[in-house]
Write an enzyme that holds these catalytic residues in place. Structure first.
Site, PDB file in Angstrom:
ATOM      1  NE  ARG A  68      -2.783  -1.433   3.103  1.00  0.00           N
ATOM      2  CZ  ARG A  68      -3.575  -1.844   4.070  1.00  0.00           C
ATOM      3  NH1 ARG A  68      -4.836  -1.464   4.092  1.00  0.00           N
ATOM      4  NH2 ARG A  68      -3.145  -2.624   5.018  1.00  0.00           N
ATOM      5  CE  LYS A 171       4.340 -19.689  11.275  1.00  0.00           C
ATOM      6  NZ  LYS A 171       3.809 -18.879  12.361  1.00  0.00           N
ATOM      7  CG  ASP A 200       5.451 -24.947   8.714  1.00  0.00           C
ATOM      8  OD1 ASP A 200       6.437 -24.328   9.153  1.00  0.00           O
ATOM      9  OD2 ASP A 200       4.758 -25.691   9.428  1.00  0.00           O
ATOM     10  CG  HIS A 201      10.014 -20.651   8.371  1.00  0.00           C
ATOM     11  ND1 HIS A 201       9.045 -20.074   9.142  1.00  0.00           N
ATOM     12  CD2 HIS A 201      11.075 -20.857   9.183  1.00  0.00           C
ATOM     13  CE1 HIS A 201       9.507 -19.942  10.367  1.00  0.00           C
ATOM     14  NE2 HIS A 201      10.725 -20.400  10.425  1.00  0.00           N
ATOM     15  CE  LYS A 205      13.793 -23.424  11.117  1.00  0.00           C
ATOM     16  NZ  LYS A 205      14.813 -22.383  11.083  1.00  0.00           N
ATOM     17  CD  GLU A 239       9.779 -18.493  19.086  1.00  0.00           C
ATOM     18  OE1 GLU A 239      10.076 -17.655  18.230  1.00  0.00           O
ATOM     19  OE2 GLU A 239       8.605 -18.717  19.444  1.00  0.00           O
ATOM     20  CG  ASP A 258       3.526 -17.758  16.530  1.00  0.00           C
ATOM     21  OD1 ASP A 258       3.583 -17.502  15.310  1.00  0.00           O
ATOM     22  OD2 ASP A 258       4.461 -17.487  17.310  1.00  0.00           O
ATOM     23  CG  HIS A 263       6.765 -23.822  13.001  1.00  0.00           C
ATOM     24  ND1 HIS A 263       6.566 -23.636  11.662  1.00  0.00           N
ATOM     25  CD2 HIS A 263       7.058 -22.605  13.517  1.00  0.00           C
ATOM     26  CE1 HIS A 263       6.723 -22.352  11.383  1.00  0.00           C
ATOM     27  NE2 HIS A 263       7.009 -21.710  12.486  1.00  0.00           N
ATOM     28  CE  LYS A 359       6.524 -15.641  20.224  1.00  0.00           C
ATOM     29  NZ  LYS A 359       7.772 -15.830  19.465  1.00  0.00           N
TER      30      LYS A 359
END
Lengths: 508, 281
Positions: A68, A171, A200-201, A205, A239, A258, A263, A359
């Site tokens: 945008r 995602k 889904d990264h 990997k 994480e 998340d 994952h 997290k």
């Protein structure tokens, strides 16, 4: 089709025999929606640059950035150049960048109105003429979930009739089973499943893919990879960072949407799946979806949610979740999930899969640990103090990518004292070439039309149906949050989850 | 760290000592994917060290550098070195280099020296610098203990004659030729000229003699026809003409010597296309 054509060409041309030819994608243009976002800057352009540097992009290639915010082509190029210099893993070469930048265009639009769409189509037609992109299109939807349906519809209406079209969707894909189904329907109105690449990264990997190599390229693991030999499996996606300013997204998603929905469940599927008959997209995904279908959690007692309070990370005091900017003081969003899951099939019946993700945990770590049953009758005197543990095979997804096996060894000296030792394979130790970023691999796979490492509609739906079941349990109670301090390994209830079964979480 | 050593057991002891971090007293993590033997006559030492320096980090291995000196008195002089490289968070992996000067009669029986030093169950690569003395004991012995022999026929005088003897090795060890690897950017370019190139009668190669011989051998063997060669000497492969027409120049930079050797160390299978090119060169 491409591989068959290549074999045919090889049969006709004797000079091609034995040449190690890299598969290069066909000419195409990549359209990135959300070009002003963080993902484009931190991941997509550095990945495109690395692919360009290795000559893995087609010679006839172009990128149209769509967002945008007002920006000229040159401003977009300049911003992405800085992004590549800041976040790229390779040395910056002007000639490579100039080549990539020559095919870059920018269109400022939200793509909701006809004039905006016209300008994108115009930019693509220009790339066809000037860069020979041949009408082939990849649309990358790096946008918030609310914008996806509109974009899919608009792109679908205006899809090019000259070449092929592929759609990459970031995602989260929906926010529950019903919305995911609806979105799948909307997507499949305009596109075939083979044209849709739900990213889904984690699947990009190297170490996640190495799990498949470990299991299916070695004779020694698969015979013991089942309920007879495995006591239980532990999967940790931890994480140490907080929500990094993404409060609006995280308040909606929580840890379960998340990380757990995508994952985590993909790691469970790859760990538990049967060997595919070949390494094609459908064979691999057929096996994964069977696991997802067989997954269940025995009940609310076996799921723990948590939210971090104030605590310390690397010696520095960090705020609790409810104190993060944009988060309400009475937020009930979970930042931690642990669950005991079962895969109801012949291989895994009654073998618990303990999974946890959160997290602000003690360290960043993603591991899959296969804990084997203890030796039935060790003929040695072993006391608890010796710390003799069962054999554990650990796949370290990140950091310190590799595989390690824990086993008992005799301590040198008199008598028979035993100690658990580690046999380590360190990915970066054996292979000293840089590990490609997940987005490099996934972008290239998509350009080549290989959907193996992307999630299929039925996988996504199965993942959501498990999440829906968990969320339904949660509606019935209101836990006391926060229930773990930042910098620890999560709520005590998560430890209790395993203690009830006579087990403990792995610590490193 | 380098120390002069005179026997295999001394080498083993010294390696064990160097594998421990003197500060923490903890052993380094040793990572090895192969044993890499380099046979380096005196005149090649400098060039070989340059390549090895670029290689150690990419292919963690035990490297055994053999420097023969037949004129000297019978002796074995060794030094060992352990190099550590960062890997992951706060971790290091180490690789080992054993440099052996094999003097006098010992230079004639190198297999008995290297065999106790090979890492068990890992592939053994031999990089032979210069023209191998085909039929002579050191070469024949070492070929029989290795899985893969790597040469660079650019280093060979009097081509294409030595290729005849080299072809006899193909059934005993898998071979790699760095000169052949240096033509790898050009071969797809020539293949792209199909079908026109199918009737080629003559090529002109501006490059090393080895590259010229191997490219013409490749075309002869693949096309099954007679192809004349004109060779324009140059230290790099910079041009190929097919019946007077220039072939398109390959994109990208040519790889450096360490990259070329590194690529060959990643390969384990026999390259029959190369073998046929050598036979037809």
């Amino acid at each position: 089709v491409t591989e068959t054509a290549q074999t045919q060409r090889q049969q006709e041309n004797p000079l091609l025999e034995g040449l190690r030819l890299q598969r290069t994608p066909e000419p195409c243009a990549l359209v990135i929606f959300g070009a002003s976002g963080d993902l484009t800057r931190r991941k997509l352009f550095p990945a495109l640059y690395s692919l360009a540097l290795r000559r893995l992009l087609p010679q006839n290639f172009g990128v149209v950035g769509v967002a945008r915010s007002e920006e000229s082509d040159d401003e977009f190029r300049e911003r992405m150049k800085h992004a590549v210099q800041e976040f790229g893993r390779d040395e910056f070469r002007d000639e490579t960048w100039e080549w990539l930048a020559g095919g870059m265009r920018y269109v400022a639009t939200d793509f909701a109105d006809e004039p905006g769409q016209d300008r994108v189509v115009e930019a693509l037609n220009e790339l066809d003429r000037e860069r020979g992109t041949a009408g082939n299109r990849v649309y990358y939807l790096a946008v918030p979930p609310a914008a996806i349906a509109m974009l899919v519809h608009a792109i679908g209406k205006r899809r090019s009739t000259d070449g092929w079209t592929r759609l990459i969707i970031e995602k989260p894909f929906g926010h529950d089973l019903a919305s995911a189904r609806e979105l799948n329907q909307q997507v499949l109105e305009h596109f075939d499943e083979h044209e849709v690449f739900r990213i889904d990264h984690y699947l990009g990997k190297e170490t996640v893919q190495n799990l498949l190599a470990l299991r299916f390229a070695n004779g020694i693991f698969e015979p013991v990879w089942n309920r007879q030999f495995v006591d239980h499996v532990q999967i940790t996606v931890a994480e140490s960072i907080g929500i990094e300013g993404r409060a609006a997204f995280y308040e909606e998603a929580g840890a379960i949407r998340d990380v757990f929905q995508n994952h985590m469940l993909q790691l469970v599927a790859l760990t538990a799946m049967e060997p595919p008959i070949d390494f094609t997209a459908d064979s691999v995904r057929n096996e994964k979806v069977k696991v997802l279908r067989a997954l269940h959690t025995p009940g609310p007692k076996h799921i723990v949610r948590g939210q971090y309070g104030r605590g310390y990370i690397e010696g520095e005091e960090v705020p609790g979740y409810r104190e993060e900017e944009g988060v309400g003081p009475d937020s009930m969003t979970e930042t931690y999930v642990a669950a005991k899951l079962f895969v109801d099939n012949w291989r895994w019946a009654d073998t618990p899969f303990y999974v946890r993700s959160g997290k602000r945990l003690a360290r960043r770590e993603t591991t899959i640990a296969i804990e084997f049953k203890r030796a039935p009758h060790p003929p040695f005197e072993v006391t608890e103090d010796d710390g003799l543990r069962p054999n554990v095979l650990v796949c370290h997804i990140q950091p310190d990518e590799g595989v390690s096996l824990e086993f008992a060894a005799k301590v040198p000296g008199q008598g028979m004292t035993l100690r658990t030792v580690h046999m380590d394979f360190l990915y970066g130790g054996a292979f000293r070439t840089g590990i490609p970023e997940a987005y490099e691999r996934l972008l290239l796979d998509c350009l080549l039309g290989d959907a193996k490492m992307f999630t299929r509609s039925d996988e996504v739906e199965e993942q959501w149906s498990l999440v829906d079941a968990v969320v339904a349990f949660w509606k019935r109670d209101r836990p006391s949050f926060p229930n773990y301090a930042a910098g620890t390994w999560g709520p005590l209830a998560a430890d209790e989850l395993l203690r009830r079964d006579g087990r403990t979480w792995r610590r490193r | 760290v380098a120390t002069a050593l005179g026997s295999v057991s001394q080498i083993d002891r010294e390696l064990a000592r160097l594998r421990v971090d003197p500060e923490s007293n903890e052993p380094y993590q040793r990572t090895s994917v192969m044993t890499h033997i380099a046979w380096v006559p005196g005149e090649w030492v400098e060039a070989a060290e340059d390549v090895l320096a670029g290689l150690a980090e990419r292919h963690p291995s035990r490297t055994i550098v053999l420097v023969p000196d037949r004129e000297a008195d019978d002796a074995l002089e060794a030094s060992v070195q352990v190099d550590c490289f960062p890997s992951g968070q706060g971790r290091q992996v180490c690789t080992e280099t054993i440099r052996l000067r094999v003097c006098g009669a010992r230079a004639g029986v190198p297999a008995s020296i290297v065999q106790p030093l090979l890492l068990p169950d890992l592939p053994v690569f031999l990089r032979w610098r210069g023209l191998p003395p085909f039929g002579e004991r050191p070469f024949e012995e070492l070929v029989d203990v290795v899985d893969r022999l790597i040469v660079d026929s650019t280093e060979w005088p009097g081509l294409p004659k030595p290729y005849e003897r080299f072809a006899d090795v193909f059934d005993r060890a898998v071979v790699s030729d760095i000169a052949w690897a240096r033509t790898s950017r050009w071969r797809p370019q020539l293949a792209s000229l199909w079908p026109g190139i199918g009737g080629v009668r003559r090529i002109k190669v501006t490059g090393t003699e080895a590259q010229a011989c191997l490219l013409v051998g490749w075309l002869r063997s693949r096309l099954g026809r007679r192809v004349e060669l004109e060779h324009e000497p140059s230290d790099r492969l910079v041009g190929v003409e097919v019946d007077g027409e220039s072939a398109p120049f390959p994109p990208g930079d040519p790889p450096d010597p360490a990259d070329l050797l590194s690529d060959e160390l990643d390969r384990f299978s026999r390259d029959r296309i190369y073998e046929e090119a050598v036979r037809a060169a």
